[in-house]
Design a protein around this motif. Structure first.
Motif, PDB file in Angstrom:
ATOM      1  N   ARG A  67       8.985  55.892  57.927  1.00  0.00           N
ATOM      2  CA  ARG A  67       7.702  56.101  58.575  1.00  0.00           C
ATOM      3  C   ARG A  67       7.729  55.509  59.977  1.00  0.00           C
ATOM      4  N   GLN A  68       7.023  56.143  60.884  1.00  0.00           N
ATOM      5  CA  GLN A  68       6.937  55.652  62.253  1.00  0.00           C
ATOM      6  C   GLN A  68       5.704  54.777  62.404  1.00  0.00           C
ATOM      7  N   SER A  69       5.880  53.608  63.052  1.00  0.00           N
ATOM      8  CA  SER A  69       4.756  52.701  63.258  1.00  0.00           C
ATOM      9  C   SER A  69       4.458  52.444  64.729  1.00  0.00           C
ATOM     10  N   ARG A  70       5.406  52.776  65.611  1.00  0.00           N
ATOM     11  CA  ARG A  70       5.218  52.562  67.044  1.00  0.00           C
ATOM     12  C   ARG A  70       5.774  53.754  67.816  1.00  0.00           C
ATOM     13  N   PRO A  71       5.261  54.000  69.019  1.00  0.00           N
ATOM     14  CA  PRO A  71       5.768  55.123  69.822  1.00  0.00           C
ATOM     15  C   PRO A  71       7.239  54.940  70.185  1.00  0.00           C
ATOM     16  N   ILE A  72       7.931  56.055  70.354  1.00  0.00           N
ATOM     17  CA  ILE A  72       9.345  56.070  70.710  1.00  0.00           C
ATOM     18  C   ILE A  72       9.519  56.971  71.928  1.00  0.00           C
ATOM     19  N   ASP A  73      10.281  56.490  72.905  1.00  0.00           N
ATOM     20  CA  ASP A  73      10.586  57.294  74.089  1.00  0.00           C
ATOM     21  C   ASP A  73      11.854  58.110  73.856  1.00  0.00           C
ATOM     22  N   LEU A  74      11.847  59.347  74.332  1.00  0.00           N
ATOM     23  CA  LEU A  74      12.987  60.252  74.239  1.00  0.00           C
ATOM     24  C   LEU A  74      13.382  60.642  75.655  1.00  0.00           C
ATOM     25  N   VAL A  75      14.620  60.386  76.019  1.00  0.00           N
ATOM     26  CA  VAL A  75      15.070  60.607  77.391  1.00  0.00           C
ATOM     27  C   VAL A  75      16.363  61.412  77.383  1.00  0.00           C
ATOM     28  N   THR A  76      16.413  62.514  78.136  1.00  0.00           N
ATOM     29  CA  THR A  76      17.661  63.249  78.281  1.00  0.00           C
ATOM     30  C   THR A  76      18.387  62.759  79.529  1.00  0.00           C
ATOM     31  N   VAL A  77      19.711  62.745  79.437  1.00  0.00           N
ATOM     32  CA  VAL A  77      20.551  62.262  80.530  1.00  0.00           C
ATOM     33  C   VAL A  77      21.727  63.210  80.718  1.00  0.00           C
ATOM     34  N   PRO A  78      22.284  63.292  81.937  1.00  0.00           N
ATOM     35  CA  PRO A  78      23.440  64.168  82.154  1.00  0.00           C
ATOM     36  C   PRO A  78      24.722  63.620  81.551  1.00  0.00           C
ATOM     37  N   THR A  79      24.859  62.306  81.547  1.00  0.00           N
ATOM     38  CA  THR A  79      25.984  61.639  80.894  1.00  0.00           C
ATOM     39  C   THR A  79      25.457  60.366  80.254  1.00  0.00           C
ATOM     40  N   LEU A  80      26.186  59.881  79.282  1.00  0.00           N
ATOM     41  CA  LEU A  80      25.749  58.686  78.565  1.00  0.00           C
ATOM     42  C   LEU A  80      26.968  57.793  78.376  1.00  0.00           C
ATOM     43  N   GLU A  81      26.960  56.667  79.070  1.00  0.00           N
ATOM     44  CA  GLU A  81      28.089  55.749  79.038  1.00  0.00           C
ATOM     45  C   GLU A  81      27.745  54.512  78.215  1.00  0.00           C
ATOM     46  N   ALA A 134      16.374  58.510  62.902  1.00  0.00           N
ATOM     47  CA  ALA A 134      16.515  57.775  61.643  1.00  0.00           C
ATOM     48  C   ALA A 134      16.795  56.303  61.912  1.00  0.00           C
ATOM     49  N   HIS A 135      17.701  56.029  62.853  1.00  0.00           N
ATOM     50  CA  HIS A 135      17.963  54.633  63.219  1.00  0.00           C
ATOM     51  C   HIS A 135      16.687  53.954  63.718  1.00  0.00           C
ATOM     52  N   ALA A 136      15.945  54.655  64.558  1.00  0.00           N
ATOM     53  CA  ALA A 136      14.723  54.080  65.117  1.00  0.00           C
ATOM     54  C   ALA A 136      13.717  53.743  64.019  1.00  0.00           C
ATOM     55  N   LEU A 137      13.553  54.647  63.075  1.00  0.00           N
ATOM     56  CA  LEU A 137      12.559  54.426  62.026  1.00  0.00           C
ATOM     57  C   LEU A 137      13.000  53.349  61.043  1.00  0.00           C
ATOM     58  N   GLU A 139      14.664  50.705  61.965  1.00  0.00           N
ATOM     59  CA  GLU A 139      14.333  49.474  62.678  1.00  0.00           C
ATOM     60  C   GLU A 139      12.837  49.172  62.606  1.00  0.00           C
ATOM     61  N   GLN A 140      12.023  50.208  62.772  1.00  0.00           N
ATOM     62  CA  GLN A 140      10.578  49.981  62.701  1.00  0.00           C
ATOM     63  C   GLN A 140      10.162  49.584  61.288  1.00  0.00           C
ATOM     64  N   HIS A 141      10.732  50.231  60.297  1.00  0.00           N
ATOM     65  CA  HIS A 141      10.353  49.965  58.906  1.00  0.00           C
ATOM     66  C   HIS A 141      10.690  48.535  58.498  1.00  0.00           C
ATOM     67  N   THR A 142      11.840  48.032  58.983  1.00  0.00           N
ATOM     68  CA  THR A 142      12.306  46.721  58.541  1.00  0.00           C
ATOM     69  C   THR A 142      11.829  45.592  59.445  1.00  0.00           C
ATOM     70  N   SER A 143      11.144  45.913  60.530  1.00  0.00           N
ATOM     71  CA  SER A 143      10.498  44.918  61.394  1.00  0.00           C
ATOM     72  C   SER A 143      11.420  43.770  61.797  1.00  0.00           C
ATOM     73  N   GLY A 144      12.633  44.113  62.230  1.00  0.00           N
ATOM     74  CA  GLY A 144      13.543  43.093  62.715  1.00  0.00           C
ATOM     75  C   GLY A 144      14.437  42.482  61.657  1.00  0.00           C
ATOM     76  N   ARG A 145      14.187  42.751  60.366  1.00  0.00           N
ATOM     77  CA  ARG A 145      15.091  42.238  59.323  1.00  0.00           C
ATOM     78  C   ARG A 145      16.458  42.885  59.490  1.00  0.00           C
ATOM     79  N   LYS A 146      17.507  42.081  59.421  1.00  0.00           N
ATOM     80  CA  LYS A 146      18.853  42.588  59.664  1.00  0.00           C
ATOM     81  C   LYS A 146      19.265  43.567  58.567  1.00  0.00           C
ATOM     82  N   ILE A 147      19.719  44.734  58.992  1.00  0.00           N
ATOM     83  CA  ILE A 147      20.259  45.741  58.086  1.00  0.00           C
ATOM     84  C   ILE A 147      21.736  45.897  58.413  1.00  0.00           C
ATOM     85  N   ALA A 148      22.591  45.840  57.413  1.00  0.00           N
ATOM     86  CA  ALA A 148      24.026  45.976  57.645  1.00  0.00           C
ATOM     87  C   ALA A 148      24.330  47.310  58.330  1.00  0.00           C
ATOM     88  N   LEU A 149      25.327  47.294  59.206  1.00  0.00           N
ATOM     89  CA  LEU A 149      25.693  48.508  59.928  1.00  0.00           C
ATOM     90  C   LEU A 149      25.995  49.662  58.983  1.00  0.00           C
TER      91      LEU A 149
END
Length: 229
Positions: A67-81, A134-137, A139-149
């Motif tokens: 579930r989403q609890s906070r707004p998320i920004d979506l940005v397109t870029v020509p390259t991503l380093e 999915a990664h963003a949600l 993080e939001q769902h767990t409110s900073g609790r560490k989740i294993a990679l």
């Protein structure tokens, strides 16, 4: 280190070392009709597309309790380093921002032997966005609790493939060469690092057999694929 077409190490490092990402001046993102997302992209058409795809992806991820609890920004870029090299998409948890290669540049950034190269461009773009959301949600769902990679990547990969149309999902599953059933032992961070598409296929096949129960258990902290002592 993941090759150019293999984008998912990006999320792992962005979660912990977002300050190491290159400094870029961003224009102010424009809000979507849905208040959950703001978008900055090259064209109005791409902004509209991102808004539409993000809402649809959020609904699909919700089938397994994200579930989403906070707004998320979506940005397109020509390259991503990234410090490990070029990638296709990433999520910055500190800024709650997903960055993704512009749709018309994705094909040029795929390696010919990447199974994703067998998918249509629009399917790849949607799939990348679903994965990072999915990664963003998580993080939001767990409110900073560490989740294993490995758990983060299990959820993102499994739900990314779940959201694909069946014929395109079959392309990735066939390329991985896995025969179900898949055991929990295959959901391993070493496999993720060495063969990320195989890891993604294994994650989906495990989800297909076990449903969303494991996702929910990871989110509430009662289960993990992490086998480190």
């Amino acid at each position: 280190m993941r090759r150019l077409a293999k984008h998912r190490w990006t999320m792992a490092l962005a979660l912990g070392v977002s300050a190491l990402l290159p400094i870029t001046l961003w224009a102010e993102p424009k809000p979507c009709k849905d208040a959950g997302f703001r978008v900055e992209a090259e064209t109005a058409a791409t902004r509209a597309l991102l808004c539409e795809l993000a809402v649809a992806a959020r609904a699909q991820l919700g089938t397994c309790g994200l579930r989403q609890s906070r707004p998320i920004d979506l940005v397109t870029v020509p390259t991503l380093e990234h410090e490990i090299g070029r990638c296709l998409a990433s999520y910055d948890c500190a800024q709650e921002r997903i960055r993704i290669i512009e749709p018309d540049l994705l094909r040029a950034n795929l390696l010919p032997d990447d199974p994703y190269a067998g998918l249509p461009d629009d399917v790849i773009f949607r799939s990348l966005l679903t994965h990072e959301l999915a990664h963003a949600l998580v993080e939001q769902h767990t409110s900073g609790r560490k989740i294993a990679l490995v758990d983060h990547e299990y959820i993102a990969n499994a739900l990314e493939l779940m959201a694909l149309p069946p014929e395109h999902r079959a392309t990735l599953l066939n390329a991985a060469g896995l025969t179900p059933p898949v055991t929990a032992g295959v959901i391993d961070i070493l496999i993720y690092g060495l063969a990320p598409r195989r890891f993604a296929a294994a994650a989906y096949l495990y989800l297909e057999e076990h449903g969303c129960e494991t996702v929910g258990a990871i989110l509430d902290g009662s289960a993990s694929f992490d086998r480190e002592p």
